[in-house]
Design a protein around this motif. Sequence first.
Motif, PDB file in Angstrom:
ATOM      1  N   MET A  78      21.176  25.455  -6.232  1.00  0.00           N
ATOM      2  CA  MET A  78      21.320  26.503  -7.231  1.00  0.00           C
ATOM      3  C   MET A  78      21.750  25.847  -8.534  1.00  0.00           C
ATOM      4  N   LYS A  79      20.991  26.102  -9.597  1.00  0.00           N
ATOM      5  CA  LYS A  79      21.326  25.541 -10.907  1.00  0.00           C
ATOM      6  C   LYS A  79      22.493  26.286 -11.536  1.00  0.00           C
ATOM      7  N   CYS A  80      23.326  25.549 -12.229  1.00  0.00           N
ATOM      8  CA  CYS A  80      24.433  26.139 -12.974  1.00  0.00           C
ATOM      9  C   CYS A  80      23.846  26.891 -14.168  1.00  0.00           C
ATOM     10  N   PRO A  81      24.238  28.164 -14.373  1.00  0.00           N
ATOM     11  CA  PRO A  81      23.697  28.926 -15.505  1.00  0.00           C
ATOM     12  C   PRO A  81      24.243  28.448 -16.861  1.00  0.00           C
ATOM     13  N   PHE A  82      25.290  27.611 -16.836  1.00  0.00           N
ATOM     14  CA  PHE A  82      25.911  27.141 -18.075  1.00  0.00           C
ATOM     15  C   PHE A  82      25.344  25.802 -18.549  1.00  0.00           C
ATOM     16  N   CYS A  83      25.232  24.838 -17.607  1.00  0.00           N
ATOM     17  CA  CYS A  83      24.782  23.505 -18.019  1.00  0.00           C
ATOM     18  C   CYS A  83      23.478  23.064 -17.345  1.00  0.00           C
ATOM     19  N   GLN A  84      22.936  23.905 -16.482  1.00  0.00           N
ATOM     20  CA  GLN A  84      21.675  23.669 -15.776  1.00  0.00           C
ATOM     21  C   GLN A  84      21.738  22.543 -14.745  1.00  0.00           C
ATOM     22  N   SER A  85      22.934  22.077 -14.418  1.00  0.00           N
ATOM     23  CA  SER A  85      23.089  21.046 -13.393  1.00  0.00           C
ATOM     24  C   SER A  85      22.740  21.638 -12.026  1.00  0.00           C
ATOM     25  N   GLU A  86      22.126  20.822 -11.177  1.00  0.00           N
ATOM     26  CA  GLU A  86      21.783  21.294  -9.836  1.00  0.00           C
ATOM     27  C   GLU A  86      22.879  20.990  -8.826  1.00  0.00           C
ATOM     28  N   THR A 137      25.980  22.063  -7.516  1.00  0.00           N
ATOM     29  CA  THR A 137      26.954  23.152  -7.411  1.00  0.00           C
ATOM     30  C   THR A 137      27.473  23.231  -5.990  1.00  0.00           C
ATOM     31  N   GLN A 138      28.700  23.720  -5.865  1.00  0.00           N
ATOM     32  CA  GLN A 138      29.317  23.862  -4.552  1.00  0.00           C
ATOM     33  C   GLN A 138      29.608  25.345  -4.282  1.00  0.00           C
ATOM     34  N   VAL A 139      29.465  25.731  -3.024  1.00  0.00           N
ATOM     35  CA  VAL A 139      29.835  27.084  -2.614  1.00  0.00           C
ATOM     36  C   VAL A 139      31.314  27.060  -2.253  1.00  0.00           C
ATOM     37  N   LEU A 140      32.100  27.886  -2.938  1.00  0.00           N
ATOM     38  CA  LEU A 140      33.539  27.954  -2.692  1.00  0.00           C
ATOM     39  C   LEU A 140      33.896  29.046  -1.694  1.00  0.00           C
ATOM     40  N   ARG A 168      28.134  34.811  -3.016  1.00  0.00           N
ATOM     41  CA  ARG A 168      28.629  33.441  -2.968  1.00  0.00           C
ATOM     42  C   ARG A 168      29.298  33.087  -4.285  1.00  0.00           C
ATOM     43  N   ARG A 169      30.513  32.605  -4.197  1.00  0.00           N
ATOM     44  CA  ARG A 169      31.244  32.125  -5.367  1.00  0.00           C
ATOM     45  C   ARG A 169      30.974  30.632  -5.440  1.00  0.00           C
ATOM     46  N   ARG A 170      30.485  30.154  -6.594  1.00  0.00           N
ATOM     47  CA  ARG A 170      30.093  28.756  -6.741  1.00  0.00           C
ATOM     48  C   ARG A 170      30.842  28.094  -7.891  1.00  0.00           C
ATOM     49  N   ARG A 171      30.888  26.750  -7.822  1.00  0.00           N
ATOM     50  CA  ARG A 171      31.496  25.948  -8.886  1.00  0.00           C
ATOM     51  C   ARG A 171      30.552  24.806  -9.204  1.00  0.00           C
ATOM     52  N   CYS A 172      30.349  24.596 -10.500  1.00  0.00           N
ATOM     53  CA  CYS A 172      29.491  23.507 -10.958  1.00  0.00           C
ATOM     54  C   CYS A 172      30.294  22.213 -10.934  1.00  0.00           C
ATOM     55  N   ASP A 178      32.338  22.214 -14.268  1.00  0.00           N
ATOM     56  CA  ASP A 178      33.490  22.814 -13.605  1.00  0.00           C
ATOM     57  C   ASP A 178      33.612  24.331 -13.822  1.00  0.00           C
ATOM     58  N   LYS A 179      32.547  24.974 -14.295  1.00  0.00           N
ATOM     59  CA  LYS A 179      32.579  26.431 -14.464  1.00  0.00           C
ATOM     60  C   LYS A 179      32.215  27.098 -13.142  1.00  0.00           C
ATOM     61  N   ARG A 180      32.694  28.324 -12.983  1.00  0.00           N
ATOM     62  CA  ARG A 180      32.438  29.087 -11.755  1.00  0.00           C
ATOM     63  C   ARG A 180      31.510  30.251 -12.051  1.00  0.00           C
ATOM     64  N   PHE A 181      30.713  30.609 -11.052  1.00  0.00           N
ATOM     65  CA  PHE A 181      29.795  31.737 -11.174  1.00  0.00           C
ATOM     66  C   PHE A 181      29.512  32.305  -9.798  1.00  0.00           C
ATOM     67  N   THR A 182      28.965  33.500  -9.786  1.00  0.00           N
ATOM     68  CA  THR A 182      28.685  34.209  -8.536  1.00  0.00           C
ATOM     69  C   THR A 182      27.192  34.399  -8.377  1.00  0.00           C
ATOM     70  N   THR A 183      26.707  34.211  -7.153  1.00  0.00           N
ATOM     71  CA  THR A 183      25.305  34.496  -6.845  1.00  0.00           C
ATOM     72  C   THR A 183      25.267  35.498  -5.694  1.00  0.00           C
ATOM     73  N   TYR A 184      24.144  36.215  -5.604  1.00  0.00           N
ATOM     74  CA  TYR A 184      23.953  37.184  -4.531  1.00  0.00           C
ATOM     75  C   TYR A 184      22.654  36.868  -3.806  1.00  0.00           C
ATOM     76  N   GLU A 185      22.700  36.980  -2.508  1.00  0.00           N
ATOM     77  CA  GLU A 185      21.524  36.746  -1.680  1.00  0.00           C
ATOM     78  C   GLU A 185      21.157  38.064  -1.017  1.00  0.00           C
ATOM     79  N   ARG A 186      19.902  38.490  -1.232  1.00  0.00           N
ATOM     80  CA  ARG A 186      19.425  39.760  -0.667  1.00  0.00           C
ATOM     81  C   ARG A 186      18.071  39.536  -0.001  1.00  0.00           C
TER      82      ARG A 186
END
Length: 157
Positions: free
Chosen positions: A1-9, A11-14, A27-31, A35-43
């Motif tokens: 999953m790419k980071c929406p802030f820096c586009q790095s691939e 990322t870790q699932v926290l 899923r709560r993730r951290r780049c 080092d920014k955090r973001f949330t993803t949803y799987e449906r």
Amino acid sequence: MKCPFCQSEDTQVLDTRVSEEGDSIRRRRRCAQCDKRFTTYERVELTMPVVVKKNGSRIDFDPGKLRGSLQLALRKRPVPAEAVDAAIHRIEQKLLSSGAREVLSGQIGELVMRELQRLDKVAYIRFASVYKSFEDVAEFQDAIAEIGSERKPKSPS
């Protein structure tokens, strides 16, 4: 999953949690890079089959057209909206469970006729007259006789 802030691939699932409805995973993730955090949803993603029209053209399945056809046939008939919603759901489920990537428009028409026959006989005749292109009164009489023969005899009181 790419980071929406820096586009790095990287990322870790926290944290992983199932939604309250049980239909998605959060899923709560951290780049690792910024080092920014973001949330993803799987449906679950279900795709309806493509509709092949009589002329051979293909269009995406449109539940709005299905609803419009049912509502037109049921216009001014005493059928609750919940019953129409349930009929649409049954048709969609049949299409999904078929597993087909394409479905003929005629097959959808047959499913609609079955549901209308179950919901309201007058609406069924309305829809069938257009769907089957009735040419004369005899075809109406045949359709009416067909649903009349399906009626169960009344039990004596």
